[in-house]
Write a protein that holds these residues in place. Structure first.
Motif, mmCIF file in Angstrom:
data_model
loop_
_atom_site.group_PDB
_atom_site.id
_atom_site.type_symbol
_atom_site.label_atom_id
_atom_site.label_comp_id
_atom_site.label_asym_id
_atom_site.label_seq_id
_atom_site.Cartn_x
_atom_site.Cartn_y
_atom_site.Cartn_z
ATOM 1 N N PHE A 289 0.828 -1.206 0.000
ATOM 2 C CA PHE A 289 0.000 0.000 0.000
ATOM 3 C C PHE A 289 0.866 1.262 0.000
ATOM 4 N N MET A 290 1.925 1.288 0.807
ATOM 5 C CA MET A 290 2.784 2.469 0.869
ATOM 6 C C MET A 290 3.521 2.686 -0.445
ATOM 7 N N GLY A 291 3.886 1.590 -1.137
ATOM 8 C CA GLY A 291 4.491 1.746 -2.452
ATOM 9 C C GLY A 291 3.550 2.402 -3.438
ATOM 10 N N VAL A 292 2.263 2.069 -3.352
ATOM 11 C CA VAL A 292 1.253 2.699 -4.203
ATOM 12 C C VAL A 292 0.934 4.104 -3.702
ATOM 13 N N TRP A 293 0.886 4.261 -2.381
ATOM 14 C CA TRP A 293 0.541 5.559 -1.791
ATOM 15 C C TRP A 293 1.515 6.646 -2.214
ATOM 16 N N VAL A 294 2.806 6.342 -2.187
ATOM 17 C CA VAL A 294 3.793 7.370 -2.513
ATOM 18 C C VAL A 294 3.673 7.772 -3.980
ATOM 19 N N THR A 295 3.302 6.828 -4.849
ATOM 20 C CA THR A 295 3.092 7.179 -6.251
ATOM 21 C C THR A 295 1.862 8.054 -6.412
ATOM 22 N N LEU A 296 0.777 7.697 -5.717
ATOM 23 C CA LEU A 296 -0.426 8.526 -5.766
ATOM 24 C C LEU A 296 -0.145 9.935 -5.257
ATOM 25 N N PHE A 297 0.622 10.025 -4.183
ATOM 26 C CA PHE A 297 0.954 11.341 -3.627
ATOM 27 C C PHE A 297 1.710 12.194 -4.650
ATOM 28 N N LEU A 298 2.740 11.620 -5.271
ATOM 29 C CA LEU A 298 3.546 12.387 -6.217
ATOM 30 C C LEU A 298 2.739 12.763 -7.465
ATOM 31 N N GLU A 299 1.920 11.842 -7.955
ATOM 32 C CA GLU A 299 1.158 12.125 -9.171
ATOM 33 C C GLU A 299 0.051 13.146 -8.911
ATOM 34 N N PHE A 300 -0.664 12.983 -7.811
ATOM 35 C CA PHE A 300 -1.722 13.957 -7.507
ATOM 36 C C PHE A 300 -1.136 15.314 -7.139
ATOM 37 N N TRP A 301 0.060 15.321 -6.559
ATOM 38 C CA TRP A 301 0.698 16.604 -6.280
ATOM 39 C C TRP A 301 1.061 17.331 -7.580
ATOM 40 N N LYS A 302 1.482 16.585 -8.590
ATOM 41 C CA LYS A 302 1.760 17.212 -9.883
ATOM 42 C C LYS A 302 0.509 17.902 -10.426
ATOM 43 N N ARG A 303 -0.654 17.225 -10.287
ATOM 44 C CA ARG A 303 -1.912 17.842 -10.740
ATOM 45 C C ARG A 303 -2.226 19.092 -9.929
ATOM 46 N N ARG A 304 -2.072 18.987 -8.606
ATOM 47 C CA ARG A 304 -2.337 20.148 -7.750
ATOM 48 C C ARG A 304 -1.358 21.282 -8.066
ATOM 49 N N GLN A 305 -0.105 20.919 -8.327
ATOM 50 C CA GLN A 305 0.895 21.921 -8.657
ATOM 51 C C GLN A 305 0.560 22.610 -9.979
ATOM 52 N N ALA A 306 0.040 21.839 -10.953
ATOM 53 C CA ALA A 306 -0.364 22.429 -12.232
ATOM 54 C C ALA A 306 -1.514 23.411 -12.041
ATOM 55 N N GLU A 307 -2.450 23.084 -11.144
ATOM 56 C CA GLU A 307 -3.555 24.001 -10.851
ATOM 57 C C GLU A 307 -3.031 25.304 -10.247
ATOM 58 N N LEU A 308 -2.086 25.177 -9.315
ATOM 59 C CA LEU A 308 -1.526 26.376 -8.692
ATOM 60 C C LEU A 308 -0.721 27.189 -9.695
#
Length: 799
Positions: A289-308
């Motif tokens: 789960f943590m291996g998947v979680w860290v990928t989700l965090f980085l990918e969703f942060w890229k989306r959030r960063q693009a919005e900002l």
């Protein structure tokens, strides 16, 4: 130089106002005002994007809108901090001023934009012309002592009496920095408006990271509780059973002073190890789960960063940075800039291979030497473990009677682990101070041209130092301790003197958890003490001593004069602490090191995300409190993303998959348990008629004949042995008398094959899922792409 500089500022349209200090007659404050015309002129020169038209795209429905009553509790008070209206923006042009949305001249340029424009002018105005070379910029004037400081002013730190003109600093303190707002979302738009995009993107990242930690903490606590409530169905019962573990005599774990001991004294450590890695696959599921979680965090942060990036107008950020004052001070060579075709100064290039080799040698070799010094400190801790383990083995109780509540926890292994972890933490904090100065010294020697180049170079050095410093001891315990120890008749020695360390019968997992808890928890506590308790009282004391030394001879009259006059805002700001050029660098570094602890070793410590979550909730408010009350206002800067920290996190995420797979395979005993359950508990290898874990402990302990001890290595081999002629040790070897005595048995090779297969399968599964997630989640959301296209269309149509 001051007169020439200030005269040129006035020629550029700025208004200056000089005011003498209330507390020190020798100190003069020069206040800089930027009129509307100046702001418009330089907004066009700097290509600043300003409101063109309100956003007319329909807001997409969110699934969380149905929980509006709940999310409203987490939002800041909208009656105080009103939501920012969304606009389509375009680079400002004075001759098309009527096309822009200028509702109010006083609010058209937000505070951060005003400060950035003024700083742009201050950093480019000349103060001296010498030998056809221009000397310019406030940074160089401050660094050479011509001015003592230069900073934007804070708002007053109290409620505004005019509702139409709110005090943004007070609102930030009340709704962001105050402890009662700890559960609320951050007012990111107001932070960006007041402090600029660079600080805004840091708090946006930290807040998003903290939100994602909430999910990881919930799953980690569930894994821990599941192991806790199912601990009775585990093999540690055999260790604690007086008829099984109490009758197994274990071989000495060191020479001379270490006695024989009974297995049941490790009862508590075996229980604790089960809570970390349990046979019910709870920890395995959590690691995946943590291996998947860290990928989700980085990918969703890229989306959030693009919005900002879109909302804060940094999508097409092309910021031409000026050279650092330290770089300009070494400039003695004039060249023509290929882009601007202007004459510029440049540092004299290396003209000989000797100078080039000298710079490379000093920088790189110093880095290597510091890393070797860290490794030497780790070796020193290992030697300490080996030495003190002998002392604890001789002094602490050798048998467990079950009546003393402390005795069952205070085993030689536990005492050695705790004391070594504390010493390791102290050494880490001392070396951190040294490495910080060394890294800054090396980077200054390299003399990067711009501030971004300087920060990127320092980032890589400091992270490399910190990575080795914080994680080296954990890597040793997880992957090296107890792996190369030989067996009692032929042990492996360090430097020909110290016998290599062995793990408990339950493995080294408990010691790894202890090391992580002390380092991670101690680091968080120490950082908060430094940030909250130490600076304000220390600063006040220093300021008091400084002011006392500067008092006139008539101290009584001076104090009366001081009481009568009200200290103005600019003088209060001057006595605040300067943030420094690397202020956010240390905040990022602290969080990235924590991110490494949460991801790299999470398989051994499921509660790590919970500790990180609690720390980050406090960290956000402490940083906000420092920004609003303790530090001068920083010069606002544009920032498109979090910089070099993004690839560093991606590298940690890739490495975390390997480390967690190896912790489960080699540090824990989950794989040996599975091999025993499915293969060696039933015929032809086992004696049971069905699959069971009964007898597992006995199968993991090999037999050694005490007559085979080397007497010169053992002072009294028979002490505490009684009538027994053999002892047991943790390994998979053939017993004495076997044709291949003391060689690895078939169980060992089955376990090794299973471990390697597990690592390969787990890594491939997680990496495949990570790749699929990265491919499936676009970096820029569909709504953000629509806004960008709509904005480009309006820009082309109107301008």
């Amino acid at each position: 130089k001051r007169r020439a500089y200030e005269s040129n500022l006035i020629c550029d349209g700025l208004q200056l106002e000089a005011t003498r200090s209330v507390l020190d007659d020798k100190l003069v404050f020069v206040k800089v005002h930027a009129p509307w015309e100046v702001l418009c002129t330089y907004a066009e020169i700097m290509h600043i994007k300003l409101p063109l038209k309100p956003n007319d795209l329909k807001t997409r429905f969110s699934a969380f809108d149905s929980f509006n009553w709940f999310t409203k509790l987490l939002r800041v008070d909208e009656t105080l901090i009103k939501p920012e209206q969304e606009f389509f923006t375009a680079p400002f042009e004075k001759n098309r001023m009527n096309d822009f949305y200028i509702h109010d001249r006083d609010t058209f340029f937000n505070p951060a934009t005003r400060s950035r424009i003024v700083y742009f002018i201050l950093s480019r105005v000349k103060y001296q012309v010498r030998d056809n070379v221009n000397k310019f910029g406030i940074n160089k004037l401050v660094s050479s002592g011509i001015y003592k400081a230069a900073f934007p002013l804070h708002d007053f730190n109290h409620r505004s009496e005019d509702p139409s003109c709110p005090n943004e600093r007070y609102l930030l303190y009340r709704e962001w920095a105050h402890p009662r707002s700890v559960y609320k979302k951050q007012p990111l738009d107001l932070i960006r408006k007041y402090y600029g995009e660079k600080i805004g993107i840091y708090f946006a990242w930290l807040g998003y990271y903290t939100q994602m930690l909430l999910l990881a903490a919930v799953v980690g606590v569930a894994c821990f509780l599941y192991g806790y409530f199912n601990q009775d169905n585990c093999t540690w019962r055999e260790v604690c059973n007086p008829d099984i573990g109490g009758k197994i005599i274990m071989c000495p774990q060191c020479d001379r002073l270490c006695p024989f001991w009974r297995l049941n004294i490790t009862c508590e450590s075996s229980k604790e190890s089960h809570l970390r890695i349990n046979p019910s696959f709870g920890t395995l599921v959590f690691a995946v789960f943590m291996g998947v979680w860290v990928t989700l965090f980085l990918e969703f942060w890229k989306r959030r960063q693009a919005e900002l990036e879109y909302e804060w107008d940094t999508v097409e950020l092309q910021q031409e940075e000026q050279p650092r004052p330290e770089y300009e001070a070494r400039c003695t060579h004039v060249v023509i800039n290929e882009i601007t075709q202007n004459r510029e100064e440049e540092r004299v290039p290396f003209t000989t291979w000797r100078k080039m080799f000298k710079a490379f040698y000093i920088s790189k070799v110093t880095v290597i030497f510091q890393i070797l010094l860290i490794i030497a400190s780790v070796i020193g801790i290992i030697v300490y473990r080996l030495s003190v383990f002998i002392v604890f083995s001789a002094k602490l109780p050798k048998h467990f009677n079950g009546t003393d509540p402390i005795q069952k926890y205070l085993t030689p292994q536990t005492a050695t682990s705790i004391t070594a972890s504390i010493i390791s933490f102290i050494i880490i904090m001392i070396l951190n101070t040294i490495y910080e100065r060394v890294a800054i010294m090396i980077t200054n020697f390299e003399l990067p041209r711009t501030q971004t180049d300087y920060e990127n170079s320092l980032t890589m050095k400091m992270f490399l130092f910190q990575f080795v410093n914080y994680y080296s001891s954990c890597f040793y315990i997880a992957f090296f301790k107890g792996k190369f120890v030989g067996y009692p008749g032929d042990p492996v020695y360090w430097l020909g003197k110290y016998r290599n360390e062995e793990c408990d019968p339950g493995g080294c997992l408990l010691e790894l958890t202890t090391q992580l808890t002390i380092i991670m928890g101690g680091k968080a506590i120490w950082n908060n003490i430094q940030e909250v308790l130490l600076p304000p009282p220390l600063q006040k004391s220093l300021k008091y001593l400084e002011n006392r030394n500067q008092l006139p001879s008539d101290n009584t009259n001076y104090q009366k004069k001081k009481k009568k006059k009200i200290t103005p805002r600019w003088e209060k700001d001057y006595h605040l602490q300067p943030m420094g050029k690397l202020g956010l660098f240390y905040e990022y570094l602290e969080m990235i090191i924590q991110f490494g602890f949460v991801t790299l070793f999470v398989a051994s410590f499921p509660l790590a995300p919970l500790l990180a979550l609690v720390n980050n909730i406090l960290e956000i408010r402490v940083d906000a409190w420092k920004m609003t009350t303790q530090y001068r206002r920083m010069v606002p800067e544009k920032a498109q993303d979090i910089g070099a920290w993004q690839p560093i996190m991606q590298g940690i995420a890739i490495l975390a998959v390997v480390t967690n797979a190896m912790i489960i395979a080699f540090t824990s005993d989950m794989i040996p348990r599975l091999v025993y359950y499915w293969s060696f508990s039933v015929p032809p290898y086992g004696e049971h008629s069905h699959y069971t874990m009964d007898g597992y402990i006995n199968s993991t302990l090999s037999i050694f004949n005490i007559m085979d001890f080397k007497n010169e290595r053992l002072e009294n081999p028979y002490s505490g042995l009684g009538n027994h002629t053999t002892c047991r040790y943790r390994d998979f070897r053939y017993p004495p008398g076997h044709p291949r005595e003391y060689k690895h048995n078939i169980y060992y090779w089955h376990v090794i094959a299973a471990k390697l297969a597990f690592i390969i399968v787990m890594e491939h599964i997680i990496y495949s899922v990570k790749f699929f997630i990265s491919y499936a989640i676009p970096d820029v959301s569909k709504s953000t792409k629509s806004k960008i296209k709509r904005e480009k269309y309006l820009t082309q149509k109107l301008l």
